[in-house]
Design an enzyme around this catalytic site. Structure first.
Site, mmCIF file in Angstrom:
data_model
loop_
_atom_site.group_PDB
_atom_site.id
_atom_site.type_symbol
_atom_site.label_atom_id
_atom_site.label_comp_id
_atom_site.label_asym_id
_atom_site.label_seq_id
_atom_site.Cartn_x
_atom_site.Cartn_y
_atom_site.Cartn_z
ATOM 1 N N ASP A 177 0.909 -1.132 0.000
ATOM 2 C CA ASP A 177 0.000 0.000 0.000
ATOM 3 C C ASP A 177 0.955 1.189 0.000
ATOM 4 O O ASP A 177 1.543 1.508 1.035
ATOM 5 C CB ASP A 177 -0.877 -0.007 1.253
ATOM 6 C CG ASP A 177 -1.883 1.133 1.229
ATOM 7 O OD1 ASP A 177 -1.532 2.224 0.722
ATOM 8 O OD2 ASP A 177 -3.002 0.950 1.710
ATOM 9 N N HIS A 178 1.137 1.804 -1.159
ATOM 10 C CA HIS A 178 2.253 2.753 -1.265
ATOM 11 C C HIS A 178 2.101 3.937 -0.311
ATOM 12 O O HIS A 178 3.071 4.612 0.002
ATOM 13 C CB HIS A 178 2.472 3.207 -2.714
ATOM 14 C CG HIS A 178 1.431 4.146 -3.205
ATOM 15 N ND1 HIS A 178 0.275 3.713 -3.801
ATOM 16 C CD2 HIS A 178 1.350 5.492 -3.162
ATOM 17 C CE1 HIS A 178 -0.474 4.758 -4.109
ATOM 18 N NE2 HIS A 178 0.155 5.848 -3.736
ATOM 19 N N HIS A 240 -5.942 2.776 1.409
ATOM 20 C CA HIS A 240 -5.160 3.878 1.994
ATOM 21 C C HIS A 240 -5.843 4.507 3.215
ATOM 22 O O HIS A 240 -5.223 4.708 4.256
ATOM 23 C CB HIS A 240 -4.907 4.970 0.955
ATOM 24 C CG HIS A 240 -4.414 4.458 -0.353
ATOM 25 N ND1 HIS A 240 -3.433 3.491 -0.452
ATOM 26 C CD2 HIS A 240 -4.765 4.751 -1.636
ATOM 27 C CE1 HIS A 240 -3.195 3.236 -1.734
ATOM 28 N NE2 HIS A 240 -3.997 3.980 -2.464
#
Ligand code: NAD
Length: 495
Positions: A177-178, A240
């Site tokens: 999950d960047h 996110h």
């Protein structure tokens, strides 16, 4: 040396993600000598490319980092290409041979990182073959790195997870999950757990509400086809936003290790209330942008974007309220909102503290019911584009009398510090290489998040939305403002 030895096998090595994010990140790690002599990269995809052609593509992808000719030659010499259709068993045999050879040539100690930069529908078949054709080694580590989206609802996510878990143990799976690679997201824990003045107040007794905004000013760009199948709830909230909620809400871990932190994040997500279908309407609203103007540019509405259905009911905006049913957070709303084509790009968290119990500075002659309220203290965490935090405090206005004047302590990282801070993907790849899973999502987190989001999606699917309902260049539809107003609150959005 600090170098970690490894073979990177990148499935989807010709794709957008690989070229835009992975190769530049590997190059930055190379420059920092995190990978140096003992590494090799195999790029695989369907196209027939030669090693030379592949190395040229890699060279182009890192051009903006201005490598010296020596650096460029040395770095790209570690890259190998193998054309490979992931459905074809025979091609995995060839891949295994190449992998063994490179392991030998570069002395990689059997360490392998399988990076699936491909559509999730292929994760199962690739994992299966990695095992059946023995591409995992029995010495060194074998780790799987995968990208979002992880399923489209709980059921599909579970199916996907079963497929990869048949081959990899949970501790070998790194779900990216960047957002978790971003500097200020990681800073949430530093702010909470190294400042007594915050952690002691971090609960329902002193916090009135928490607000998370992930605003984008861009539209769907060239991803219209993909986005129209997904929408803001699945594209942003499931992953996110709920990850940020978990980091803000979790109990302090006993020690800052991946195992301890994930345990707390999982507990926090499990405490997020799963709404009943009839509660969704009160807690979550959606929007879709119509045509509008942002800094004197005219933009078309979402339904006019390329790749988007002209009658699309996909939401490009979500706002909602999460409730967390535990001792710490009972009664504290976590308001979240995210959308495309909003006024400006900005990711921010606002912790809104409770008002002073009474305004003793009020004019003694006015009835207390009419006395002015003292502004709340607000801790703002700026995630992007600027990074830093600010705290509003109340002081006395200079001069005669006694008026309360809010002031703001504001700290932003310098542009230079931000420039030099490693990019999210660079950090995450290095973490995966070192076996640190702190900033990756555990299956239990993914599962809880889908259960929370599925109820909202299903309730929405029962009704036809009245779209478009906000103009490009605004902070979303009216219903998003009403959502807070009916609780007697407002969205905080300070520069
Ligand atoms: P892309 O379409 O640019 O690349 C896909 C790659 O897969 C190509 O290299 C293609 O050749 C290869 N491929 C497709 N079918 C194949 C097959 N049968 N056999 C072998 N190779 C095959 O996609 P992308 O944008 O790089 O995204 C890859 C994944 O990462 C997707 O799941 C996407 O959702 C996710 N993702 C991408 C980004 C991004 O910034 N691009 C961001 C987040 C997540």
């Amino acid at each position: 040396t600090k170098e970690t030895r490894a073979l990177f096998i990148i499935f989807g090595g010709t794709g957008d993600l690989a070229q835009r994010k992975l190769y530049p990140s590997l190059f930055r790690l190379f420059r920092k000598k995190e990978i140096n002599q003992h590494f090799a990269v195999i790029g695989t995809a369907r196209r027939e490319w030669s090693d030379t052609f592949f190395r040229d593509v890699v060279a182009k992808s890192i051009a903006s980092l201005s490598p010296t000719p020596d650096e460029l030659a040395e770095f790209t010499s570690h890259f190998y290409y193998q054309s490979h259709n992931v459905n074809n068993t025979a091609e995995y045999v060839v891949l295994e041979k190449l992998a063994s050879k490179l392991d030998n040539d570069y002395e990689l100690d059997g360490n392998r990182l399988f990076y699936l930069a491909m559509a999730p529908q292929f994760f199962g078949v690739i994992s299966h073959h990695i095992k059946s054709e023995k591409i995992m080694t029995d010495h060194g580590f074998s780790r799987l790195v995968i990208e979002k989206p992880f399923g489209t609802d709980y059921q599909t996510a579970e199916k996907l997870n079963n497929e990869i878990s048949a081959v990899f143990d949970e501790n070998q799976i790194y779900r990216i999950d960047h957002y978790l690679g971003k500097e200020m997201i990681q800073n949430i824990s530093a702010i909470r757990f190294s400042n007594t003045i915050f952690e002691s107040l971090w609960n329902h007794k002193y916090i009135d509400n928490v607000q998370i905004t992930l605003a984008e000013s861009i539209g769907v760009e060239e991803r219209g086809g993909y986005y129209d199948q997904s929408g803001a709830l699945k594209d942003m909230v499931q992953n996110h936003i709920l990850q940020v909620v978990a980091l803000l809400a979790m109990e302090p871990p006993t020690i800052f290790t991946d195992e301890a932190i994930r345990k707390e994040k999982i507990s926090a997500l499990k405490a997020v209330r799963v709404y009943k279908p009839n509660e969704v309407k009160d807690a979550f609203v959606r929007g879709q942008y119509g045509a509008g103007e942002i800094s004197q540019h005219q933009f078309v509405g979402y339904r006019e974007e390329p790749g988007v259905d002209e009658k699309s009911e996909t939401e490009t905006f979500v706002a909602g309220k999460f409730l967390i049913d535990n001792f710490r957070w009972t009664g504290v709303p976590f308001y979240v909102r995210t959308g495309k084509r909003m006024t400006e790009k900005g990711t921010r968290i606002n912790i809104v503290f409770k008002e002073s119990p009474i305004n003793i500075f009020r004019d003694p002659h006015t009835p207390i019911q009419e006395a002015q309220k003292i502004p709340e203290n607000i801790l703002t965490i700026f995630i992007q584009p600027t990074e830093g935090f600010s705290l509003t405090l109340n002081g006395k206005e200079i001069g005669q009398g006694f008026n309360i004047d809010p002031l703001r302590l504001d700290y932003r990282h310098s542009a230079e510090a931000s420039e030099n801070s490693p990019e999210a993907y660079e950090k995450l790849i290095l973490d995966a290489l070192k076996g640190d899973a702190t900033n990756f999502t555990h299956w239990d987190e993914v599962a809880s998040s889908w259960k929370i989001v599925d109820v909202i999606r299903n309730a929405w699917d029962q009704e036809t939305p009245d779209f478009p309902n906000y103009e490009a260049g605004t902070m979303g539809p009216k219903c998003a403002f009403d959502l807070l107003e009916k609780d007697g609150k407002n969205w905080i959005w300070q520069p």
